[in-house]
Design a protein around this motif. Structure first.
Motif, PDB file in Angstrom:
ATOM      1  N   LEU A 538       0.828  -1.211   0.000  1.00 38.63           N
ATOM      2  CA  LEU A 538       0.000   0.000   0.000  1.00 38.63           C
ATOM      3  C   LEU A 538       0.860   1.259   0.000  1.00 38.63           C
ATOM      4  O   LEU A 538       0.584   2.223  -0.729  1.00 38.63           O
ATOM      5  CB  LEU A 538      -0.921   0.004   1.229  1.00 38.63           C
ATOM      6  N   HIS A 539       1.906   1.243   0.805  1.00 43.22           N
ATOM      7  CA  HIS A 539       2.755   2.426   0.955  1.00 43.22           C
ATOM      8  C   HIS A 539       3.528   2.743  -0.322  1.00 43.22           C
ATOM      9  O   HIS A 539       3.700   3.912  -0.686  1.00 43.22           O
ATOM     10  CB  HIS A 539       3.724   2.197   2.111  1.00 43.22           C
ATOM     11  N   ASN A 540       3.967   1.706  -1.016  1.00 43.30           N
ATOM     12  CA  ASN A 540       4.871   1.914  -2.147  1.00 43.30           C
ATOM     13  C   ASN A 540       4.215   1.841  -3.517  1.00 43.30           C
ATOM     14  O   ASN A 540       4.744   2.398  -4.491  1.00 43.30           O
ATOM     15  CB  ASN A 540       6.016   0.890  -2.097  1.00 43.30           C
ATOM     16  N   GLU A 541       3.066   1.176  -3.628  1.00 37.64           N
ATOM     17  CA  GLU A 541       2.530   0.918  -4.962  1.00 37.64           C
ATOM     18  C   GLU A 541       1.136   1.481  -5.211  1.00 37.64           C
ATOM     19  O   GLU A 541       0.678   1.503  -6.351  1.00 37.64           O
ATOM     20  CB  GLU A 541       2.517  -0.601  -5.234  1.00 37.64           C
ATOM     21  N   VAL A 542       0.465   1.930  -4.146  1.00 39.01           N
ATOM     22  CA  VAL A 542      -0.864   2.500  -4.350  1.00 39.01           C
ATOM     23  C   VAL A 542      -0.757   4.020  -4.288  1.00 39.01           C
ATOM     24  O   VAL A 542      -0.381   4.572  -3.249  1.00 39.01           O
ATOM     25  CB  VAL A 542      -1.864   1.986  -3.289  1.00 39.01           C
ATOM     26  N   PRO A 543      -1.052   4.714  -5.397  1.00 38.44           N
ATOM     27  CA  PRO A 543      -0.896   6.172  -5.430  1.00 38.44           C
ATOM     28  C   PRO A 543      -1.698   6.861  -4.334  1.00 38.44           C
ATOM     29  O   PRO A 543      -2.861   6.531  -4.093  1.00 38.44           O
ATOM     30  CB  PRO A 543      -1.436   6.555  -6.817  1.00 38.44           C
ATOM     31  N   GLY A 544      -1.045   7.801  -3.653  1.00 37.98           N
ATOM     32  CA  GLY A 544      -1.721   8.623  -2.660  1.00 37.98           C
ATOM     33  C   GLY A 544      -1.731   8.062  -1.255  1.00 37.98           C
ATOM     34  O   GLY A 544      -2.031   8.773  -0.310  1.00 37.98           O
ATOM     35  N   ILE A 545      -1.417   6.770  -1.074  1.00 41.55           N
ATOM     36  CA  ILE A 545      -1.420   6.192   0.264  1.00 41.55           C
ATOM     37  C   ILE A 545      -0.016   6.268   0.848  1.00 41.55           C
ATOM     38  O   ILE A 545       0.957   5.796   0.245  1.00 41.55           O
ATOM     39  CB  ILE A 545      -1.930   4.734   0.245  1.00 41.55           C
ATOM     40  N   ASP A 546       0.069   6.865   2.002  1.00 46.91           N
ATOM     41  CA  ASP A 546       1.369   7.129   2.623  1.00 46.91           C
ATOM     42  C   ASP A 546       1.299   6.725   4.085  1.00 46.91           C
ATOM     43  O   ASP A 546       0.736   7.436   4.911  1.00 46.91           O
ATOM     44  CB  ASP A 546       1.711   8.622   2.478  1.00 46.91           C
ATOM     45  N   LEU A 547       1.839   5.562   4.413  1.00 49.14           N
ATOM     46  CA  LEU A 547       1.876   5.112   5.796  1.00 49.14           C
ATOM     47  C   LEU A 547       3.096   5.721   6.483  1.00 49.14           C
ATOM     48  O   LEU A 547       4.135   5.944   5.849  1.00 49.14           O
ATOM     49  CB  LEU A 547       1.950   3.584   5.869  1.00 49.14           C
ATOM     50  N   SER A 548       2.989   5.962   7.777  1.00 45.80           N
ATOM     51  CA  SER A 548       4.106   6.588   8.482  1.00 45.80           C
ATOM     52  C   SER A 548       5.282   5.606   8.585  1.00 45.80           C
ATOM     53  O   SER A 548       5.092   4.390   8.719  1.00 45.80           O
ATOM     54  CB  SER A 548       3.674   7.030   9.878  1.00 45.80           C
ATOM     55  N   GLU A 549       6.472   6.159   8.524  1.00 51.01           N
ATOM     56  CA  GLU A 549       7.674   5.322   8.647  1.00 51.01           C
ATOM     57  C   GLU A 549       7.713   4.644  10.017  1.00 51.01           C
ATOM     58  O   GLU A 549       8.180   3.506  10.143  1.00 51.01           O
ATOM     59  CB  GLU A 549       8.928   6.180   8.438  1.00 51.01           C
ATOM     60  N   GLU A 550       7.221   5.351  11.025  1.00 45.90           N
ATOM     61  CA  GLU A 550       7.209   4.794  12.372  1.00 45.90           C
ATOM     62  C   GLU A 550       6.316   3.560  12.448  1.00 45.90           C
ATOM     63  O   GLU A 550       6.681   2.525  13.033  1.00 45.90           O
ATOM     64  CB  GLU A 550       6.725   5.877  13.349  1.00 45.90           C
ATOM     65  N   PHE A 551       5.111   3.640  11.817  1.00 36.91           N
ATOM     66  CA  PHE A 551       4.199   2.496  11.819  1.00 36.91           C
ATOM     67  C   PHE A 551       4.784   1.330  11.024  1.00 36.91           C
ATOM     68  O   PHE A 551       4.720   0.173  11.449  1.00 36.91           O
ATOM     69  CB  PHE A 551       2.851   2.928  11.241  1.00 36.91           C
TER      70      PHE A 551
END
Length: 610
Positions: A538-551
């Motif tokens: 999700l973080h790397n391949e789905v446009p617009g979705i940005d998960l926190s590095e901490e999570f």
């Protein structure tokens, strides 16, 4: 007064017929307007054929000679030459005795147009200016306008820049009523007030339905009436080798119809799709010796809408979410006929007492069992209402209305209207994405059905009772700029909004600020993550979705421990829910990979918290 209007004051004039029909017959199937440059003799010959048949007026071969339409063929750089050569050819054929109209076709219509109204008007003004530069036309013909808003905007822009006569022809899906269900006389009156010298009908309908339509139309003191009917309704034949579309060969019928048009007050009669010089000859015979009428008896169109009683609405999701915390949960229909796990999931969610269970419509362009069919199968076994998604991608305008009427018959009155992901990203990348409509047009179509009218404007004998949601994607770089999109969807008919999944608390805060001006509720999308690999994707391949590095780091630390990973992911979803409930009453839970146990756990958390 111009010579053309002076002539119409005392006489009935005959216009030409179809250009495209004859070009097709000659084997020319590409950009018709470019033939002004590449096949000028063909265009000239067609003009002369209509004049020899008796046409008093011919039109330039410029119907689709606007910039965006020519761009589709790569000819937008030659727009001026195409339009002005069309005038030269028509004038050469017409000489001094035949009138020439510069023709401009509609942009909105049966096919979706991605241009804004402002862009359409700008391109129309550009084309008109090229036609006017020649100083060799006797008037302007605007034709095949299904959308009165477009034609009205065009007239407002064009009337101040020319004194030439303007003929404004609209097209109807159903006799006597416009696309949005307005009586024809109202539409004509509006066009007359905006400066049209001649108002009338062209295309889609044949003579019979145009005659019926005109029975409700009075004679205007400051404008005349015109008709350019199709030869007939289009027929389809399959000879086993090729599929063919054709119009009836009914030229003699037009002689009789011409007389009936005159009885309804028409002073300009031509032909549209399927008509040929033979049809024009027949019209010429039909009007021989006739003069325009100066009074007529009006036969008002019966408005079946008056017979429709409004359905008494039960409490909707919109009513509910405005008062209390409301949960809807999505579970995808299965991809195969092994539906046991899906059915178990639906029944598990049903026991939770949520407001609705939503079923997607081939989400991500991946083929699944029809959501209407599987909802129909299960609706007697559960108490929770279904909220069905409807994607424009897989259905043309016929299919969309048919599907909506079917949903109504089955009692599914909560919908999510979406444009739909393109086919090329799904499991059939070679499949056609239809996109006759986008979600905006679908929203307005649904609202029109709620008024008891189909897309064509015709009565459907009973009003539907749909409450319709619009999708909203908050996963964009600049969320503050999306307010106009929200407003456009509200204007189109959205009752509330459902967001795509959000994975960032700051995004929820920002969305709350953006949505404050609107009364329409928002359901905040929450999708629990199932694993570390799922999060990385999700973080790397789905446009617009940005998960926190901490999570992501915390997930990575326990990625080999499925139970610990799942616990951590649910805690993150609960934190997002807490943040959402600070600002919103609506929560939209998205079940990943049929993991309805995760959705059930989050439902328990929300209900306990609320």
């Amino acid at each position: 007064m111009s010579k053309l209007l002076d002539k119409l004051k005392t006489d009935i004039l005959v216009a030409d017929g179809a250009m495209g029909t004859l070009l097709y017959a000659n084997g020319l199937e590409s950009c018709h307007e470019y033939y002004n440059l590449s096949q000028p003799q063909q265009i000239l010959a067609i003009h002369k054929a209509y004049i020899e048949a008796g046409a008093d007026i011919i039109q330039t071969n410029t119907y689709a000679a606007k910039r965006h339409q020519l761009k589709g063929f790569g000819y937008d750089g030659q727009i001026k030459a195409i339009n002005q050569e069309a005038v030269a050819l028509a004038r050469q054929a017409a000489g001094k005795d035949v009138f020439v109209l510069g023709t401009i076709g509609a942009s909105r219509g049966l096919r979706q147009c991605d241009l804004s109204l402002e862009e359409i008007v700008s391109e129309t003004v550009e084309q008109v200016n090229y036609l006017l530069e020649t100083a060799r036309i006797d008037g302007l013909l605007f034709e095949t306008y299904y959308d009165i808003e477009e034609l009205s905007a065009v007239l407002k822009a064009i009337r101040p820049i020319t004194d030439l006569p303007i003929i404004a022809n609209i097209s109807l899906y159903e006799a006597g009523i416009t696309e949005n269900g307005r009586p024809l006389v109202e539409a004509f009156s509006q066009l007359v007030m905006l400066g049209a010298d001649v108002v009338g009908l062209n295309c889609h309908l044949g003579p019979y339905h145009m005659i019926q339509s005109l029975k409700q139309v009075p004679l205007f003191a400051q404008s005349y009436l015109s008709v350019y009917p199709n030869a007939s309704l289009l027929s389809f034949s399959d000879n086993g080798e090729t599929n063919q579309f054709a119009f009836s060969q009914n030229a003699d019928y037009f002689e009789h119809c011409a007389k009936l048009f005159v009885e309804e007050g028409v002073r300009l009669i031509g032909g549209c799709c399927g008509t040929t010089p033979d049809h024009i000859k027949a019209i010429k015979r039909g009007i021989k010796g006739l003069k325009p009428i100066d009074r007529k008896i009006i036969t008002p169109l019966m408005t079946e809408e008056e017979l429709i009683k409004q359905v008494q609405k039960s409490e909707t999701l919109v009513d509910k979410v405005k008062k209390e915390v409301t949960i809807i949960a999505e579970i995808d229909p299965p991809k195969t006929l092994d539906i046991d796990r899906f059915v178990a999931g639906v029944k598990a969610l049903d026991k939770k007492g949520i407001a609705a269970i939503t079923l997607a419509d081939n989400s991500l362009a991946r083929t699944r069992i029809c959501n209407v069919s599987i909802a129909s199968l299960l609706k007697e076994e559960i108490d929770t209402p279904f909220l069905l998604h409807l994607a424009c991608r897989d259905h043309n305008m016929i299919g969309l209305q048919s599907r909506l009427l079917g949903m109504h018959i089955h009692g599914f009155d909560h919908l999510l209207a979406i444009t739909g992901d393109p086919s090329k990203i799904g499991d059939f990348p070679g499949a056609t994405s239809v996109y006759d409509a986008t979600s905006f047009k679908l929203l307005s179509m649904i609202k029109q059905l709620n008024q008891g009218k189909g897309y064509s404007g015709a009565s459907i004998k009973q009003a539907t009772n749909f409450t319709v949601a619009a999708a909203f994607n908050p996963n964009v770089k600049n969320l503050s700029r999306t307010g106009r999109l929200i407003e456009k969807k509200i204007a189109a008919g959205a009752d509330y909004f459902i967001t795509q999944p959000i994975f960032n608390q700051n995004q929820i805060d920002e969305l709350s600020q953006l949505t404050k001006p609107y009364e329409e509720p928002f359901f905040i999308g929450i999708m629990p993550i199932t694993s570390y690999n799922n999060a990385v994707f999700l973080h790397n391949e789905v446009p617009g979705i940005d998960l926190s590095e901490e999570f992501l780091a915390r997930l990575e630390a326990v990625k080999e421990d499925k139970e610990a990973c799942q616990k951590l992911a649910l805690e993150e979803s609960k934190a997002l829910i807490d943040k959402a409930l600070e600002h919103f009453n609506g929560i939209y839970l998205i079940t990943p990979f049929l993991r309805y146990d995760l959705t059930s756990s989050l439902i328990d958390y929300i209900q306990k918290r609320a």
